[in-house]
Design an enzyme around this catalytic site. Sequence first.
Site, PDB file in Angstrom:
ATOM      1  N   ASN A 159     -21.620  54.832 -99.513  1.00 14.79           N
ATOM      2  CA  ASN A 159     -23.072  55.021 -99.329  1.00 14.79           C
ATOM      3  C   ASN A 159     -23.482  56.461 -99.022  1.00 14.79           C
ATOM      4  O   ASN A 159     -24.585  56.866 -99.326  1.00 14.79           O
ATOM      5  CB  ASN A 159     -23.652  54.026 -98.319  1.00 14.79           C
ATOM      6  CG  ASN A 159     -23.058  54.152 -96.940  1.00 14.79           C
ATOM      7  OD1 ASN A 159     -22.006  54.769 -96.758  1.00 14.79           O
ATOM      8  ND2 ASN A 159     -23.710  53.573 -95.962  1.00 14.79           N
ATOM      9  N   GLU A 260     -16.079  53.664 -87.637  1.00 13.60           N
ATOM     10  CA  GLU A 260     -17.540  53.607 -87.672  1.00 13.60           C
ATOM     11  C   GLU A 260     -17.871  52.444 -88.579  1.00 13.60           C
ATOM     12  O   GLU A 260     -17.704  52.539 -89.795  1.00 13.60           O
ATOM     13  CB  GLU A 260     -18.071  54.953 -88.187  1.00 13.60           C
ATOM     14  CG  GLU A 260     -19.487  55.217 -87.761  1.00 13.60           C
ATOM     15  CD  GLU A 260     -20.451  54.778 -88.816  1.00 13.60           C
ATOM     16  OE1 GLU A 260     -20.925  53.627 -88.720  1.00 13.60           O
ATOM     17  OE2 GLU A 260     -20.720  55.554 -89.739  1.00 13.60           O
TER      18      GLU A 260
END
Length: 490
Positions: A159, A260
């Site tokens: 992304n 993350e």
Amino acid sequence: MKALLKYPALWKDAAFIGGEWLAQSPHGRYAVCNPANGETLVELPRLGVDAARAAVGAAHEAFLAWRRTTADERAQCLRRWYELIVEHTDDLARLITLEEGKPLAEARGEMKYAASFVRWFSEEARRVRGEIIPAPQASQRIVVTREPVGVAVAITPWNFPAAMITRKAAPALAAGCTMVVKPAEQTPMTALALAELAHRAGIPAGVFNVVTVAGQDAPAVGDALCHDARVRKITFTGSTAVGKILLRHAADGVKKASMELGGNAPFIVFDDADLDAAVDGVMAAKFRNTGQSCIGANRVLVQAGVYDAFARKVVARVAALKVGNGLDDGVQIGPLIDTAAADKSLEHVADARTHGARVLHGGQRHALGACFVEPTVLADMTPSMRVAREETFGPVLPLFRFTTEDEAIALANDTEFGLAAYFYSRDAARIWRVSGRLETGMLGINTGLISNEVAPFGGIKESGLGREGSSHGIDEYTEMKYLCWDGLGA
Ligand code: ADP
């Protein structure tokens, strides 16, 4: 397609290992596609476990020399890399839009963000300090030094094809670590262009490596990279499910890990909010990258007194969004990364409708193609709907109504995730109170945009471990060494 770039040398069709471009693999090649039209952009060597081990070998060999360079030498290499990234921003942004789909203006924004980490850690490289602690014995001196962890493996998502790499590589290299990057199978081209610029910046062979791995090979290659004894650090951005697998790998070798992972960000609008500012904030926090951001607003909670007015304003803004190919002028919403991603958004909409939600705008696949979803606004959402429990990762804005502050906090915290949260209020006491009670690693107060290189990015609960960016980001790539020195006299 190469002709779309000002500097076609940034268009790569090979992996980068030990300072060499590796164009062939015994396992053949795999295609990288443009999600806006399904066209094949490039075919890359489909690397397997052997090539991944070779990359670790190159990184390990390079580490022995890189760790002995001065902080200033490493700072200068990173600074040159930063300058080259800035010089080639237009091409890098184009590569991002081609392989990931985001609008070109956003891709330029991502490049600015990605470059900021390289600049920041070029500066931080020289500020890694140890300490001297008063010793319990007069004859002793106690010194703590900071040393690079070793070879780091970075597994990154599609992304943010550039920023998720520089946010890891810049602190690693600054600290004296070397790195093997396994970019997402959908977006390796940006990673390879970054490798070309790292090479030109004078970053030595083997310090920064990029392996090109097809999606079906990611589990086996990930396993080999993470279980290699020469690797001492695993850093990952992606889904919580994959993060848990990698944490298990890390446990086997007792390796340092930063993760993350997924989010389910609440975006809360209180009655006392500046409503127009809150609308601006939610548009940015929800629709950035066509809704495909781990800190994107996933649940919009609005207090009863302003709910209808907020909904009206949001619908007007969403209706004006321009959907299209990210390379076209003025486009604000691009395709999702693949058909499965579009299907998931539409399934969330269908599930919400079945359970009583109203569609205020959109709600369908877009006429432009299978990867496109109409920007959508849903109202009358309830906590049992899928949108409330899972990351939608698409352009779907769901409105939940609440009455009291306590109710908003309970709704916001009712998730296993804790990455980002946002709220809008003009009451100072409420701002302190709510800030203390929200379970999150990051909090936007009267803003929908919180990412920058100076602040610690990361989550709590199942959203992750460790922080990236800020002066803390480099700690993830260093170990403390305690020296107890005796016999020195009083
Ligand atoms: P998403 O669902 O957003 O694609 P993933 O967590 O599946 O997110 O992917 C993020 C990164 O993790 C990608 O580089 C992908 O190739 C990689 N990956 C996926 N599965 C595994 C695995 N089992 N082991 C190692 N890496 C993996």
